[in-house]
Structures are given as C-alpha cells and as structure tokens.
Design a protein around this motif. Structure first.
Motif, PDB file in Angstrom:
ATOM      1  N   SER A 166      -4.648  43.377  56.800  1.00  0.00           N
ATOM      2  CA  SER A 166      -3.453  43.602  57.602  1.00  0.00           C
ATOM      3  C   SER A 166      -3.829  44.144  58.975  1.00  0.00           C
ATOM      4  O   SER A 166      -4.751  44.948  59.106  1.00  0.00           O
ATOM      5  CB  SER A 166      -2.521  44.581  56.886  1.00  0.00           C
ATOM      6  OG  SER A 166      -1.489  45.026  57.755  1.00  0.00           O
ATOM      7  N   ALA A 167      -3.120  43.693  59.994  1.00  0.00           N
ATOM      8  CA  ALA A 167      -3.383  44.173  61.361  1.00  0.00           C
ATOM      9  C   ALA A 167      -3.156  45.670  61.484  1.00  0.00           C
ATOM     10  O   ALA A 167      -3.722  46.319  62.371  1.00  0.00           O
ATOM     11  CB  ALA A 167      -2.495  43.419  62.348  1.00  0.00           C
ATOM     12  N   ALA A 221       0.877  35.946  53.397  1.00  0.00           N
ATOM     13  CA  ALA A 221       2.050  36.813  53.523  1.00  0.00           C
ATOM     14  C   ALA A 221       1.816  38.164  52.863  1.00  0.00           C
ATOM     15  O   ALA A 221       2.221  39.208  53.386  1.00  0.00           O
ATOM     16  CB  ALA A 221       3.270  36.119  52.916  1.00  0.00           C
ATOM     17  N   ALA A 222       1.165  38.170  51.712  1.00  0.00           N
ATOM     18  CA  ALA A 222       0.898  39.422  51.010  1.00  0.00           C
ATOM     19  C   ALA A 222      -0.067  40.298  51.797  1.00  0.00           C
ATOM     20  O   ALA A 222       0.086  41.524  51.849  1.00  0.00           O
ATOM     21  CB  ALA A 222       0.340  39.130  49.621  1.00  0.00           C
ATOM     22  N   ILE A 223      -1.064  39.686  52.415  1.00  0.00           N
ATOM     23  CA  ILE A 223      -2.019  40.460  53.224  1.00  0.00           C
ATOM     24  C   ILE A 223      -1.324  41.029  54.455  1.00  0.00           C
ATOM     25  O   ILE A 223      -1.517  42.193  54.821  1.00  0.00           O
ATOM     26  CB  ILE A 223      -3.213  39.576  53.618  1.00  0.00           C
ATOM     27  CG1 ILE A 223      -4.012  39.188  52.375  1.00  0.00           C
ATOM     28  CG2 ILE A 223      -4.113  40.298  54.625  1.00  0.00           C
ATOM     29  CD1 ILE A 223      -5.059  38.121  52.620  1.00  0.00           C
ATOM     30  N   ALA A 224      -0.514  40.213  55.121  1.00  0.00           N
ATOM     31  CA  ALA A 224       0.210  40.691  56.300  1.00  0.00           C
ATOM     32  C   ALA A 224       1.124  41.862  55.955  1.00  0.00           C
ATOM     33  O   ALA A 224       1.337  42.766  56.780  1.00  0.00           O
ATOM     34  CB  ALA A 224       1.016  39.553  56.912  1.00  0.00           C
ATOM     35  N   ALA A 225       1.653  41.858  54.737  1.00  0.00           N
ATOM     36  CA  ALA A 225       2.544  42.934  54.302  1.00  0.00           C
ATOM     37  C   ALA A 225       1.780  44.151  53.789  1.00  0.00           C
ATOM     38  O   ALA A 225       2.391  45.082  53.257  1.00  0.00           O
ATOM     39  CB  ALA A 225       3.471  42.416  53.200  1.00  0.00           C
ATOM     40  N   PRO A 243       0.583  35.731  61.674  1.00  0.00           N
ATOM     41  CA  PRO A 243       1.012  36.993  62.282  1.00  0.00           C
ATOM     42  C   PRO A 243       0.777  38.170  61.344  1.00  0.00           C
ATOM     43  O   PRO A 243       1.150  38.128  60.173  1.00  0.00           O
ATOM     44  CB  PRO A 243       2.515  36.777  62.526  1.00  0.00           C
ATOM     45  CG  PRO A 243       2.681  35.294  62.582  1.00  0.00           C
ATOM     46  CD  PRO A 243       1.674  34.729  61.630  1.00  0.00           C
ATOM     47  N   GLY A 244       0.140  39.205  61.863  1.00  0.00           N
ATOM     48  CA  GLY A 244      -0.095  40.402  61.057  1.00  0.00           C
ATOM     49  C   GLY A 244      -1.359  40.364  60.233  1.00  0.00           C
ATOM     50  O   GLY A 244      -1.642  41.313  59.500  1.00  0.00           O
TER      51      GLY A 244
END
Length: 297
Positions: A166-167, A221-225, A243-244
């Motif tokens: 994640s960012a 999506a899970a990593i970004a979250a 993104p993210g």
C-alpha cells in the motif's frame, strides 16, 4: 466406429461437469444416450476414460491426458469454421496475468509486422494453465510448467520479483525490500493462478496470516486497501499500475521463470516459432524497464 466431433464434445462436457446427469442436461440429451456415447469413445480408444466406481465421477489418468487433446481438437475445428476468422489463422496466446510484461507490446507489434496474415491474439484466462487445458488457446505463458502428458514447454526467461504494498504503508518508503521485511504483514495470494505461497519465506521469518483472492484485480484492490502485501513478478509492476499500490524490488527473492507451453501435437504450426521469437525479442530489449520503485509513487 468413426469418432465424430460430437463424441469429443460430449466427453469434454462430462469432464467439466463431473456428472453424467448434469452433462446430459447441458447437452439436451438423455443420460443413457450420453453414457453410450462415452462407452463408444472408450471402446474406440481402447482405454477407460472415466472412473465410475465412486460416487463422484472422476477422470482416469488416460482421461486427463485425452481431455487436453480433445479440447485442442474441438477448439481447432471451431476456429477453422469461425466466419470471423476466414482468410486468417490467428495464433492464440493465453496468459493468467501480466503476459510478457515490458515485452508484451513489442512482441505483438513485431509479430504482426512479420506475420500480417497470422495475428497474435493475447487472451487472459483465469486458470492455472492460462486456457491451454481447455483448448481455448494454442499456447500459454505460464510461470509454473504444466505437468501433464501431451504438453510441451520451453523456458523463455526469468523475471525478478517485486513486493506490492500500500502507498500508505511504511514499507513504501524503502527503495528495496527483503522477504523478512514483509514477514510481519498479512500476505495476499491468488491460489488459482498466482505463484506466491507461504513457502517462499523461510520458517523463521514467515507471515502468519494469508488472505486469498480470486484474481489479479481483487489482489490489487486488497493491497491498495492496506489489507496486506503481495509478491509478484516485475512484469506485474509494468502491466498493472494501480492507484494506491507501489512496487518495490525484492532483493533476496528467487527469480520467477516464464515458460511457453503448448499441447503436443500443437494446434497451430507457428507455436515453436513463437517461442523463439519471444526469446529473441526479449533479448534485444537491452534497456531495463522503468524502476518499480519509482513508477508508482
């Protein structure tokens, strides 16, 4: 007897459903008629394709091998009779994720220039064989060799691994990471098509939580979250900006081999040529890809 296309289609539906009754319903025929079709095919081949001794129908070893050949034959006939493909003979290349990474566009562009009447069709298939087992592709890009009789594969090249984080994670502040750096975080894996398992870490520094997802989109999506971290090939960083999510090189993770696999005999005569073409094109691209450590900041 003469084996017809209907025999092969019937067997493939039986293999997919794992049940004669459900297969008969899909084929709009009766169960006794479908059983006779299967028996006739087995009699012609001289082998038992299906084990009927258990409550759940299972393919024999011969049945699993024949399934790949039957799928290839049916797909080849369907492709030959497809009006949309009249006048051309596309070479269908399957992949589960990330294709050829930085080499993808170059390979497809140069192939089209060299073979204008033989388009290279890139098809994403969310299964471990990237569409090869079902006969939906002529060749498949796989990170793990397909271990099945009647399938050949060649090694194309090796890909370095990266961490996807994640960012917002403190891990994103580091230019490079190690597997030990990731051990304190949940790891997100795709058991259907992914290559990362808990065995990538040694037993002393290993994530204690594993979260499973169904596909690459859900993985990102899970990593970004910030639900966990991921490990993949550098090709993923090139093909899947998100993104993210930031990608960081893993300095101590083993490289990930990329193979081209196809059924033997091949369903398209240019498959072996494609393998040589990919390796030659990749070797010519001397410039390294954009650094995963900076492209996603």
């Amino acid at each position: 007897m003469t084996v017809e296309l209907r025999h092969l289609r019937a067997f493939l539906v039986i293999a997919e459903e794992g049940n004669i009754t459900r297969a008969a319903a899909r084929l709009h025929t009766g169960q006794p008629a479908l059983s006779r079709t299967l028996q006739a095919l087995e009699a012609h081949l001289g082998v038992r394709l299906v084990d009927r001794s258990t409550h759940h129908l299972r393919l024999t070893d011969a049945g699993r091998d024949f399934r790949a050949r039957a799928a290839t034959a049916v797909a080849a006939v369907d492709a030959a009779l497809d009006p949309a493909r009249a006048g051309t003979w596309p070479l269908r290349l399957g992949h589960s994720w990330s294709a050829l990474g930085q080499h993808t566009a170059t390979v497809m562009r140069l192939w089209q220039r060299a073979h204008p009447k033989m388009p290279l069709e890139l098809l994403r298939m969310d299964d471990r064989s990237a569409g090869l087992a079902s006969g939906r592709v002529d060749a498949a890009l796989v990170r793990n060799p397909v271990r099945s009789n009647g399938v050949r594969s060649v090694h194309l090249y090796d890909e370095p691994r990266v961490a996807a984080v994640s960012a917002d994670s403190p891990l994103a502040e580091h230019p490079t990471l190690t597997l030990a750096d990731l051990a304190g975080h949940p790891v997100i894996v795709n058991p259907t098509t992914g290559t990362t398992t808990i065995a990538l870490w040694d037993t002393t520094h290993r994530p204690t939580t594993v979260l499973e997802v169904d596909n690459t989109d859900d993985w990102l999506a899970a990593i970004a979250a910030a639900q966990g971290i991921g490990v993949s090939s550098a090709a993923t960083a090139t093909i899947h900006p998100f993104p993210g999510v930031v990608y960081r090189p893993l300095t101590d993770a083993p490289a990930l081999p990329l193979h081209l696999a196809w059924n033997d005999p091949p369903s398209h005569p240019a498959v072996t040529e494609l393998a040589a073409f990919i390796r030659e094109t990749a070797s010519r691209q001397q410039d390294p890809p954009p650094s995963p450590s900076s492209s996603q900041d």
